[in-house]
Design a protein around this motif. Structure first.
Motif, PDB file in Angstrom:
ATOM      1  N   ARG A 108     -12.651  12.300-149.780  1.00  0.00           N
ATOM      2  CA  ARG A 108     -11.913  13.383-149.128  1.00  0.00           C
ATOM      3  C   ARG A 108     -10.750  12.796-148.342  1.00  0.00           C
ATOM      4  N   LEU A 155      -7.814  12.719-145.552  1.00  0.00           N
ATOM      5  CA  LEU A 155      -7.781  13.178-144.164  1.00  0.00           C
ATOM      6  C   LEU A 155      -6.387  13.654-143.791  1.00  0.00           C
ATOM      7  N   LEU A 199     -12.014   9.484-146.551  1.00  0.00           N
ATOM      8  CA  LEU A 199     -13.432   9.160-146.440  1.00  0.00           C
ATOM      9  C   LEU A 199     -13.988   8.999-147.844  1.00  0.00           C
ATOM     10  N   LEU A 236     -21.973  16.235-147.230  1.00  0.00           N
ATOM     11  CA  LEU A 236     -20.939  15.376-146.656  1.00  0.00           C
ATOM     12  C   LEU A 236     -19.744  16.185-146.166  1.00  0.00           C
ATOM     13  N   SER A 283     -18.330  15.878-142.507  1.00  0.00           N
ATOM     14  CA  SER A 283     -16.938  15.485-142.284  1.00  0.00           C
ATOM     15  C   SER A 283     -16.212  16.481-141.386  1.00  0.00           C
ATOM     16  N   VAL A 336     -16.771  15.442-137.960  1.00  0.00           N
ATOM     17  CA  VAL A 336     -15.923  14.295-137.628  1.00  0.00           C
ATOM     18  C   VAL A 336     -14.513  14.767-137.293  1.00  0.00           C
ATOM     19  N   TYR A 337     -13.998  15.702-138.088  1.00  0.00           N
ATOM     20  CA  TYR A 337     -12.662  16.245-137.834  1.00  0.00           C
ATOM     21  C   TYR A 337     -12.591  16.867-136.438  1.00  0.00           C
TER      22      TYR A 337
END
Length: 316
Positions: A14, A16, A29, A48, A52, A55-56
């Protein structure tokens, strides 16, 4: 986001956004899904995606803590801790200690003071050794309450941990005085000058008189000399006993209350002990250095009371 098959195994990838990549230091990622089955890969990839997103969000909401914010957090904690302590003691039965177990025949005030002294000693030891582990749990607590995200390996975390140690040290010093019924005590650490409305040196802004006692001033002076690299271990071994003897002979009184006549008595007492003028002069130099430092740092308001009173060969 897409799946890619490498060597028969699916990988998830993915890209970013620039705003997130600049914070994380990576542009995409990539994770192995550890399967060659497309359906299993899709299921794992979906998990995932959810991870993610977290995480963002964390990267976008991460707030870098500043020195001003660190100091503000510590001041706020100290103010609230003192208020909570006052509330606890407001409802404390006369026969009960607030900070330790108290036997029926014990004086609860004495028990509390001894316990606080122990806490003080531990905190000062941690400060002198820069052992920030002592305040780690407290740092996590205040960061959570203030909604800050700070890497526990970062310099900011280390700085906050040390500042919180200073706040804890102030807390114990103040509550010890209050437990003894003394509400005139002010802040000594200049960082917390606004908490009780006292001047940055620990002087009451109304009276202009220093509240810091000689033993406390001596401790701060010794720590500063070591931290600033002005004293080597041998200097500490030689000079600390001189400061302790001065306090023993003059009394552990507020530093601003030391008069020149008291210094004359101190000098004469050393002379009566049979000490050489040069030895007396060495003791004077150490104490005078402490007073000069204290005036520069704002801990005292008086001029050096030892000036010109050393034995003639050692006047300064």
């Amino acid at each position: 986001m897409h799946l890619r098959r490498r060597g028969g195994v699916y990988h998830w990838r993915r890209k970013l956004p620039h705003s997130v990549a600049s914070k994380l230091g990576k542009w995409e990622l990539v994770r192995s899904l550890n399967t060659s089955d497309r359906q299993v890969a899709n299921t794992r990839a979906a998990r995932l995606v959810i991870a993610s997103e977290k995480v963002y969000n964390l990267a976008m909401t991460d707030k870098k803590i500043t020195s001003e914010q660190i100091n503000g957090i510590a001041c706020k904690w100290l103010k609230e801790a003192l208020e909570q302590d006052e509330e606890v003691r407001l409802h404390l039965p006369v026969s009960q200690a607030a900070y330790a177990e108290c036997e029926p025949d014990d004086d609860p005030v004495d028990v509390d003071v001894e316990q606080i002294k122990l806490y003080q000693s531990e905190t000062k030891e941690a400060l002198s050794r820069n052992d920030i582990r002592y305040s780690k749990s407290l740092v996590k607590e205040v960061l959570a309450s203030e909604d800050f995200q700070v890497d526990d390996k970062s310099d900011e975390d280390k700085i906050l941990s040390r500042v919180m140690l200073r706040a804890v040290s102030e807390f114990y010093r103040i509550i010890k005085a209050r437990r003894l019924g003394d509400y005139t005590v002010g802040n000594i650490d200049p960082l917390f000058a606004e908490v009780l409305g006292y001047g940055s040196s620990g002087r009451n802004s109304d009276s202009g008189q220093s509240q810091i006692k000689l033993s406390e001033l001596s401790g701060k002076f010794i720590e500063a000399q070591i931290r600033d690299g002005k004293w080597q271990p041998i200097s500490k071994r030689n000079n600390v006993p001189k400061l302790n003897k001065f306090i023993e002979m003059v009394g552990d009184i507020p530093a601003d209350n030391v008069t020149r006549n008291m210094i004359r008595d101190y000098r004469d007492a050393l002379d009566d002990m049979g000490l050489k003028s040069s030895t007396i002069g060495q003791r004077f130099k150490v104490v005078a250095a402490m007073y000069n430092w204290a005036k520069r740092e704002g801990y005292t308001s008086i001029d050096n009371p030892l000036k010109g009173l050393a034995p003639r060969d050692d006047c300064f």
